[in-house]
Enzyme design. Structure first.
Site, PDB file in Angstrom:
ATOM      1  N   THR B  40     -28.541 -16.033  -2.204  1.00  0.00           N
ATOM      2  CA  THR B  40     -29.056 -14.666  -2.189  1.00  0.00           C
ATOM      3  C   THR B  40     -29.316 -14.289  -3.637  1.00  0.00           C
ATOM      4  O   THR B  40     -28.385 -14.107  -4.423  1.00  0.00           O
ATOM      5  CB  THR B  40     -28.043 -13.698  -1.568  1.00  0.00           C
ATOM      6  OG1 THR B  40     -27.860 -14.054  -0.198  1.00  0.00           O
ATOM      7  CG2 THR B  40     -28.554 -12.264  -1.642  1.00  0.00           C
ATOM      8  N   LYS B 115     -33.525  -9.954   3.457  1.00  0.00           N
ATOM      9  CA  LYS B 115     -32.071  -9.859   3.361  1.00  0.00           C
ATOM     10  C   LYS B 115     -31.633  -8.604   2.602  1.00  0.00           C
ATOM     11  O   LYS B 115     -30.724  -7.897   3.035  1.00  0.00           O
ATOM     12  CB  LYS B 115     -31.470 -11.092   2.686  1.00  0.00           C
ATOM     13  CG  LYS B 115     -29.967 -10.899   2.480  1.00  0.00           C
ATOM     14  CD  LYS B 115     -29.147 -12.127   2.420  1.00  0.00           C
ATOM     15  CE  LYS B 115     -27.660 -11.724   2.386  1.00  0.00           C
ATOM     16  NZ  LYS B 115     -26.777 -12.828   2.056  1.00  0.00           N
ATOM     17  N   LYS B 190     -23.308  -6.741  -4.944  1.00  0.00           N
ATOM     18  CA  LYS B 190     -24.330  -7.658  -5.465  1.00  0.00           C
ATOM     19  C   LYS B 190     -25.665  -7.449  -4.737  1.00  0.00           C
ATOM     20  O   LYS B 190     -26.721  -7.347  -5.370  1.00  0.00           O
ATOM     21  CB  LYS B 190     -23.865  -9.111  -5.271  1.00  0.00           C
ATOM     22  CG  LYS B 190     -24.862 -10.150  -5.769  1.00  0.00           C
ATOM     23  CD  LYS B 190     -24.537 -11.554  -5.264  1.00  0.00           C
ATOM     24  CE  LYS B 190     -25.707 -12.492  -5.504  1.00  0.00           C
ATOM     25  NZ  LYS B 190     -25.536 -13.812  -4.856  1.00  0.00           N
TER      26      LYS B 190
END
Lengths: 238, 238, 238, 238
Positions: B40, B115, B190
């Site tokens: 990611t 995402k 994050k």
């Protein structure tokens, strides 16, 4: 008119109206009358209304409703009720005639509390979904792709799965009907402000709830209070 | 080692790492090799990685994953993929061996975009649900009552229905296990920061996403980054 | 052209431009040349530009400027400088020819850091002052009364004392000139976004800075980027 | 005791207290008595108190005070007054015995309105200054350098110039005394909540004011309400 009634249902814009009307009702209501208030009002006023009723030996229930204009015509309204077990038992058949789901949330004011907590989640999640679509657009992500991912994973919520704020993925959502409500932005603003009033009085921290209220206020001040609340995506896009 | 491989899968903490590793990979990878990055990372780096691969005549896919530690052990991970149709077709069987759901979200970087958009919705809705429980507590509303209302009406979302941040209503949620992750707050932070970086670069307005990132930052700075992200309800309560 | 120069001053829109131009400059600049960049750019790029200069044995200074169009014509600009003592000493007379106040803020990038920190305070305090006037209007408080109180007590700040966002109290402020800049909202948005980029990269929590950036973004998206930044009071009023 | 008095001054924690005490006062006060309330309370209650006084043919003034414990001992308090010209003229010498500056802000409630508007600016600008120092620290900028720039340019405000939230630049600020108040965070929270209550009731949009209230609420809930409000920089740093 009220003097002979066993049950009286009120639905009014603000707490002050309810207190005023109930204040008159109890002067003529006989003991044991059931007063049901289906308004969406502030928790403090709802509790005062219960006290008025108790002072006149009446049963009382706060029972705000959700489901919007669509729910009303389809008979799928949900009532969130606060009050004694006795009051709820007496009120249940009356409310079942109007709505599909009747939840006893707790004591005096619990119906109002449940409604503003639920609608605060709704207001926040709708803005969150709108932000995600607005960001996705800038990143070249199609509406359908984001819908396919989010509606089936951890981003799923009523605001995207049932009431998707962009046209296409959910054909019945107001986005497909030029954001005709549905649930008007001005009403969402009202509920978010009730939540903020309750949070200020009770000492609860609600940072996203506060910001959501501010954003719907800006949207309303731009003249869009009469449109569906999902139209706030247009303010984010500019 | 890579020289003879047909497919290489990477999973690294940051975009700079991916670019560095792929930069080396392509010096030895033969034409037609498929590079899949399951990290990611930021959208901009993901796109640069695709360019590196294209320059070496390799196929490439960005394919971040969601589902957390629970999904990994249960085999229910979701992969969100960005890249060409050819790359996706080649990668699909590989990813199906690791996850339950594989979604082709669009071209280069679309997996990362999907995402961060999904997880931005998740981070926002989780805080919203936590605020609603914290407010409900102050108003005397039981957790179960709020859950019963919100999980079946317009407040429903993964954050309450599946991952409820208070113990009780959903026995499998981390709230019942002292907020052991699950999905750590530091990882949510994050992802929210990646969303903010993308929004700043792309020019998207994301007011609740920005605030959610700030709140998880404050929570992390208080030393709670290793706990499940739903534990942020404790910061709201104080 | 640069080959024989002792000092070169650049002023460009973005970090990428500065890196590109300085990258070319150093190929022809002789050792000991002083490069001064007066752009307002991101801290990371400013530091990279210093590295480029050092690699070519040039002295370098980041020296963004504040004071707006008014300051430029009145000769009251402030330069905030980052770089070595030697570079600052060489640059000082050059900058003094253009501005009134020259501050050495620290090493490489410190000029940019000081500027975005200062302008983040400015953007936040301006919105705060605008909110106070908008609230005061609703409460029946005259502009002059609020100005008289706040400008002489703990609410005093440049945004009200010098640049008052409502017409009247400070005759020279853009509010008296139909919000003709002055300091355009689009430039304030640029600086607030630079501050957010730096905060995300450095791990600093800046909740009001983040929200101020979002509000100026919404204002800009409504088409008002070319107006003075104090005109954001109109968005708050609706 | 009140029966023979020409002037009565009250200072109480909340609006309900003032209404209760004034409700009793007017039963014994002779016509023409001057009632001065120096409490910081909500605007709505202040207006009701004026009505009570008027009903008893008393003169009345809302006159909240600012300046903190330092101002009280140094005789530098500011009074912000709301009420009729007659009431203000009668009250002025009384207030001048207690404070340095007496401002007539307008009619009934205008003193309270001015105070919450001023303190909303103060709360917002203090957080903004704290964010700037916290960001500057991460960027390697010294406190003194940021102070030197901001205190002399467009970032200047009482929160940095007079009450700097980091030790050093302003020796008299609470930051140099372990954040001993000064002006306690719990009192700043009280004023910011009064501002939010007024904004909700009056329909004013105050996004940064709302967020500042939330941040001081989180700070207070962490147990820091008794410290000076400038200590909120520690929450931002973690």
């Amino acid at each position: 008119m009220v003097a002979g009634a066993e049950t009286v249902v009120t639905m009014l814009p603000k707490g002050a109206h309810v207190l005023s009307v109930w204040g008159e009702l109890i002067t003529s209501a006989k003991a044991g009358t059931l007063l049901i208030d289906c308004s969406t009002i502030d928790v403090a006023s709802a509790r005062k209304a219960h006290e008025l009723a108790a002072g006149a030996n009446c049963l009382s229930l706060d029972a705000p409703v959700s489901g919007g204009t669509g729910g009303a015509s389809a008979g799928t309204l949900t009532f969130m009720a606060g009050g004694s077990d006795d009051a709820f038992a007496r009120a249940k058949p009356v409310l079942e005639a109007m709505g599909k789901k009747i939840v006893h949330c707790g004591g005096n004011g619990a119906g109002q509390a449940a409604k503003i907590c639920n609608n605060m989640i709704l207001g926040i999640s709708m803005i969150g979904v709108c932000e995600a679509f607005a960001l996705g657009e800038k990143l070249g992500l199609t509406h359908q792709a984001l819908f396919d991912v989010a509606s089936t994973s951890s981003g799923q919520c009523w605001s995207i799965n049932t009431y998707c704020p962009v046209p296409g993925p959910v054909p019945t959502s107001p986005a497909n009907n030029d954001y005709k409500p549905g649930f008007a932005a001005a009403l969402m603003l009202k509920d978010l402000k009730l939540a903020q009033e309750a949070a200020l009085a009770a000492g609860a921290a609600t940072p996203l709830g506060a910001e959501a209220a501010q954003l719907f206020d800006l949207f309303d001040k731009q003249g869009h209070g009469g449109r569906d609340f999902s139209a706030i995506i247009e303010m984010l896009r500019g």
